[in-house]
Design a protein around this motif. Structure first.
Motif, PDB file in Angstrom:
ATOM      1  N   ALA A  92      58.244  39.247  59.397  1.00 28.99           N
ATOM      2  CA  ALA A  92      59.102  40.261  60.019  1.00 28.99           C
ATOM      3  C   ALA A  92      58.354  40.985  61.136  1.00 28.99           C
ATOM      4  CB  ALA A  92      59.569  41.259  58.954  1.00 28.99           C
ATOM      5  N   ALA A  93      57.066  41.238  60.921  1.00 29.53           N
ATOM      6  CA  ALA A  93      56.260  41.887  61.964  1.00 29.53           C
ATOM      7  C   ALA A  93      56.127  40.994  63.190  1.00 29.53           C
ATOM      8  CB  ALA A  93      54.889  42.239  61.404  1.00 29.53           C
ATOM      9  N   ILE A  94      56.014  39.689  62.989  1.00 29.56           N
ATOM     10  CA  ILE A  94      55.928  38.749  64.112  1.00 29.56           C
ATOM     11  C   ILE A  94      57.189  38.820  64.971  1.00 29.56           C
ATOM     12  CG2 ILE A  94      56.016  36.279  64.669  1.00 29.56           C
ATOM     13  CD1 ILE A  94      53.228  37.051  64.146  1.00 29.56           C
ATOM     14  N   VAL A  95      58.352  38.889  64.331  1.00 29.87           N
ATOM     15  CA  VAL A  95      59.615  38.986  65.078  1.00 29.87           C
ATOM     16  C   VAL A  95      59.639  40.264  65.910  1.00 29.87           C
ATOM     17  CG1 VAL A  95      62.114  39.240  64.850  1.00 29.87           C
ATOM     18  CG2 VAL A  95      60.905  37.579  63.439  1.00 29.87           C
ATOM     19  N   ALA A  96      59.221  41.375  65.311  1.00 31.46           N
ATOM     20  CA  ALA A  96      59.190  42.648  66.041  1.00 31.46           C
ATOM     21  C   ALA A  96      58.187  42.596  67.186  1.00 31.46           C
ATOM     22  CB  ALA A  96      58.852  43.790  65.083  1.00 31.46           C
ATOM     23  N   LYS A 139      43.716  39.383  55.285  1.00 37.55           N
ATOM     24  CA  LYS A 139      43.486  38.028  55.789  1.00 37.55           C
ATOM     25  C   LYS A 139      44.739  37.480  56.463  1.00 37.55           C
ATOM     26  CE  LYS A 139      41.772  33.494  54.353  1.00 37.55           C
ATOM     27  NZ  LYS A 139      41.260  32.674  53.215  1.00 37.55           N
ATOM     28  N   GLY A 140      45.885  37.684  55.826  1.00 38.23           N
ATOM     29  CA  GLY A 140      47.137  37.222  56.415  1.00 38.23           C
ATOM     30  C   GLY A 140      47.466  37.929  57.712  1.00 38.23           C
ATOM     31  N   LEU A 141      47.265  39.231  57.729  1.00 41.00           N
ATOM     32  CA  LEU A 141      47.534  40.017  58.938  1.00 41.00           C
ATOM     33  C   LEU A 141      46.589  39.650  60.068  1.00 41.00           C
ATOM     34  CD1 LEU A 141      48.104  43.456  57.221  1.00 41.00           C
ATOM     35  CD2 LEU A 141      49.790  42.323  58.670  1.00 41.00           C
ATOM     36  N   ALA A 142      45.321  39.430  59.746  1.00 40.10           N
ATOM     37  CA  ALA A 142      44.308  39.184  60.775  1.00 40.10           C
ATOM     38  C   ALA A 142      44.587  37.915  61.550  1.00 40.10           C
ATOM     39  CB  ALA A 142      42.924  39.116  60.141  1.00 40.10           C
ATOM     40  N   LEU A 143      45.012  36.857  60.873  1.00 38.45           N
ATOM     41  CA  LEU A 143      45.224  35.586  61.557  1.00 38.45           C
ATOM     42  C   LEU A 143      46.607  35.505  62.198  1.00 38.45           C
ATOM     43  CD1 LEU A 143      44.403  32.778  62.354  1.00 38.45           C
ATOM     44  CD2 LEU A 143      45.046  31.970  60.080  1.00 38.45           C
ATOM     45  N   LYS A 144      47.641  35.671  61.408  1.00 37.68           N
ATOM     46  CA  LYS A 144      48.986  35.388  61.939  1.00 37.68           C
ATOM     47  C   LYS A 144      49.484  36.481  62.871  1.00 37.68           C
ATOM     48  CE  LYS A 144      53.420  33.433  60.843  1.00 37.68           C
ATOM     49  NZ  LYS A 144      54.199  32.652  59.863  1.00 37.68           N
ATOM     50  N   LEU A 145      49.293  37.735  62.507  1.00 37.61           N
ATOM     51  CA  LEU A 145      49.821  38.830  63.331  1.00 37.61           C
ATOM     52  C   LEU A 145      48.837  39.241  64.429  1.00 37.61           C
ATOM     53  CD1 LEU A 145      52.092  40.864  63.830  1.00 37.61           C
ATOM     54  CD2 LEU A 145      50.937  42.410  62.240  1.00 37.61           C
ATOM     55  N   HIS A 146      47.642  39.655  64.036  1.00 41.06           N
ATOM     56  CA  HIS A 146      46.697  40.154  65.038  1.00 41.06           C
ATOM     57  C   HIS A 146      46.152  39.028  65.914  1.00 41.06           C
ATOM     58  CE1 HIS A 146      47.099  44.046  63.372  1.00 41.06           C
ATOM     59  NE2 HIS A 146      46.495  43.750  62.235  1.00 41.06           N
ATOM     60  N   GLY A 147      46.001  37.834  65.352  1.00 41.90           N
ATOM     61  CA  GLY A 147      45.567  36.707  66.164  1.00 41.90           C
ATOM     62  C   GLY A 147      46.561  36.406  67.269  1.00 41.90           C
TER      63      GLY A 147
END
Length: 256
Positions: A156-160, A106-114
């Motif tokens: 951290a993934a968002i920064v990358a 859920k966290g990955l789907a919205l913040k990163l993949h969104g």
């Protein structure tokens, strides 16, 4: 910057809402995206009172088709996209060993993949406008800890991700940066304190007062302060800044 258009996600509350209202000073039109339409309408009213146009899109960016719909609606309404501010993304603060796969996903789907999908979808329009992208991360990207493992990992993934987009943006003329706020007093943080305080035999007031000292800062940040940084990053004054990660945290991070 009249006639320019910005998309702001997470615009219904907190930093996203404050950023949208601040950008109304610089942009002619704003596309406001979040899941709560009632709160989005409140943001839109503030944006319009500040003199900008606004449309609201109550969409869940965790859904794969939402990103293209945002871009299509923005272009249909205003004909261009000059700035994209990826702010949406609440990640549960749950211990590393207690999190389920569903909570991670859920966290990955919205913040990163969104954010990834929306940036890809908006890229042609941003390229045409020599536009700007800002990715919202957080200080936990620099010190992920077990009690909030998902927050730190995803930030951290968002920064990358922002760094990778900025590399492509050098050739395409699109500026991309990321922002790492420290502890900011938003409704979400207040809810966290209300949950955390009784678990540690404190009142909410005691917990609220205690945290800044434990974090080594003088006070909480305010959403409006982060909004000023966001506005700077999509302004002409910051046009040569790309691939940068900017902290605004009251000195919480002590390392160089």
């Amino acid at each position: 910057m009249s006639s320019k258009v910005a998309i702001v996600t997470g615009a219904s509350q907190g930093i996203g809402r404050s950023t949208a209202v601040r950008l109304a000073q610089d942009f002619d039109s704003l596309v406001l995206v979040a899941r709560n339409r009632e709160k989005l309408n409140e943001t839109a009213a503030e944006v319009k009172a500040a003199g900008a146009k606004a449309i609201v899109l109550d969409l869940d960016l965790a859904e794969s088709g939402a990103a293209q719909k945002v871009v299509d609606e923005a272009l249909g309404a205003f004909g261009r996209i000059d700035a994209l501010l990826n702010i949406a993304g609440a990640v549960p603060q749950i211990d590393l060993f207690d999190m389920t796969d569903e909570q991670w996903d859920k966290g990955l789907a919205l913040k990163l993949h969104g954010a990834r999908r929306l940036t890809v979808a908006a890229w042609p329009a941003l390229k045409a406008a020599s536009g700007s992208v800002v990715m919202m991360s957080g200080n936990s990207a620099l010190f992920p800890k077990a009690p909030y493992a998902a927050v730190g990992t995803i930030n951290a993934a968002i920064v990358a991700l922002a760094k990778a987009f900025s590399d492509r943006g050098i050739a395409d003329g699109v500026q991309v940066n990321s922002v790492l706020p420290g502890p900011v007093m938003t409704g979400r943080r207040q809810s966290y304190l209300e949950h955390w305080a009784p678990l540690h035999n404190m009142t909410v007031e005691e917990a609220t007062a205690r945290f800044p000292a434990e974090a080594g800062i003088s006070r909480y940040g305010q959403p409006e302060e982060i909004a000023e940084l966001m506005a700077f990053l999509v302004s002409p004054a910051a046009k040569w800044m790309t691939g940068s990660t900017l902290r605004m945290d009251g000195g919480e991070v002590k390392s160089v």
